[in-house]
Design a protein around this motif. Structure first.
Motif, PDB file in Angstrom:
ATOM      1  N   SER A 107      36.797  42.503  26.647  1.00  0.00           N
ATOM      2  CA  SER A 107      36.738  41.059  26.871  1.00  0.00           C
ATOM      3  C   SER A 107      36.132  40.329  25.680  1.00  0.00           C
ATOM      4  O   SER A 107      36.637  39.284  25.250  1.00  0.00           O
ATOM      5  N   SER A 138      34.149  34.676  27.126  1.00  0.00           N
ATOM      6  CA  SER A 138      34.758  35.843  27.770  1.00  0.00           C
ATOM      7  C   SER A 138      34.411  35.929  29.250  1.00  0.00           C
ATOM      8  O   SER A 138      34.771  36.915  29.908  1.00  0.00           O
ATOM      9  N   SER A 141      37.174  36.752  31.884  1.00  0.00           N
ATOM     10  CA  SER A 141      37.580  38.151  31.754  1.00  0.00           C
ATOM     11  C   SER A 141      36.480  39.093  32.234  1.00  0.00           C
ATOM     12  O   SER A 141      36.757  40.149  32.822  1.00  0.00           O
ATOM     13  N   SER A 144      36.646  39.290  35.972  1.00  0.00           N
ATOM     14  CA  SER A 144      37.738  40.186  36.364  1.00  0.00           C
ATOM     15  C   SER A 144      37.330  41.643  36.180  1.00  0.00           C
ATOM     16  O   SER A 144      37.642  42.500  37.008  1.00  0.00           O
TER      17      SER A 144
END
Length: 240
Positions: A107, A138, A141, A144
């Motif tokens: 990321s 980031s 990301s 996630s």
């Protein structure tokens, strides 16, 4: 059956919850450090980068069941036992830390290097770059990645149940496999599937929300500053 399922449900959330907290607390700075110490990084250090990378790779490549057995001595040293939900947190966290650290590394590497240069040009140090650019940019990301880590930990916790860790995995193994009670097995599988679906939905929603909010963050301002800098430098030339 209901009391057993309720206890297994809360035991699973307890193990996964604490393991997630530890994995994020250690894996996030570890992943950032891998990027910073890499070639061309702000803290370039080949030796440190190689050592950390090898440790992460070795831990990641080890199957969780083997890792859990190998860590029994260390687990007993930390919590005083190798059985139960508290004991399972140790191998769960150690198994998840390198997993999440690699996701963090991926990321952070996606962040525009120009933003880092912009912060440095304004006098920002390494900590400022990490705090104002690498982590914020980031963040969607990273969320996630954290969601993926939690889902993986739920799978790990189910395997840990086979070694006496408790939780839904323990119920599925003792009743569904050893006692051939298929009803308990399928109910456990259904509960795990619902938990994973809820976590995945919440993680995806949070990542999308952060991504939309990030469009008005510091990044556009820094990009504008970068584009304005060459123009400002060219004005005195035109005037002369």
């Amino acid at each position: 059956m209901q009391p057993l399922l309720e206890q297994g449900f809360w035991d699973t959330l307890y193990m996964v919850g604490w393991a997630t907290v530890i994995a994020i607390a250690v894996g996030l700075p570890l992943g950032v450090l891998i990027v910073l110490t890499d070639k061309g990084g702000l803290l370039q250090n080949t030796v440190v980068n190689k050592v950390i990378g090898q440790i992460v790779n070795i831990t990641r490549s080890m199957p969780f069941i083997i890792l859990m057995v190998a860590l029994m001595g260390f687990t007993k040293l930390i919590v005083g036992t190798t059985i139960g939900r508290d004991a399972a947190i140790v191998p769960l966290a150690i198994g998840a830390i390198p997993f999440f650290a690699r996701l963090v590394e991926t990321s952070v590497r996606e962040v525009d290097g120009g933003l880092v240069e912009a912060v440095q040009s304004m006098g920002g140090n390494t900590w400022a770059v990490v705090r104002k650019v690498l982590v914020p940019e980031s963040l969607p990301s990273l969320v996630s990645g954290a969601t993926t880590t939690i889902v993986a930990l739920i799978g790990y916790s189910a395997m840990a149940g086979a070694l006496g860790a408790g939780g839904l995995g323990d119920l599925a193994y003792r009743y569904g496999y050893q006692r051939f009670e298929s009803q308990m097995m399928w109910i456990t599988v259904a509960i795990l599937a619902v938990i994973i679906a809820i976590i995945q939905f919440a993680g995806d929603y949070a990542a999308r929300s952060l991504s939309n909010r990030g469009r008005g963050s510091v990044a556009p301002k820094l990009r504008l500053l970068r584009s304005a800098a060459p123009a400002a430098a060219a004005e005195p030339t035109k005037a002369s």
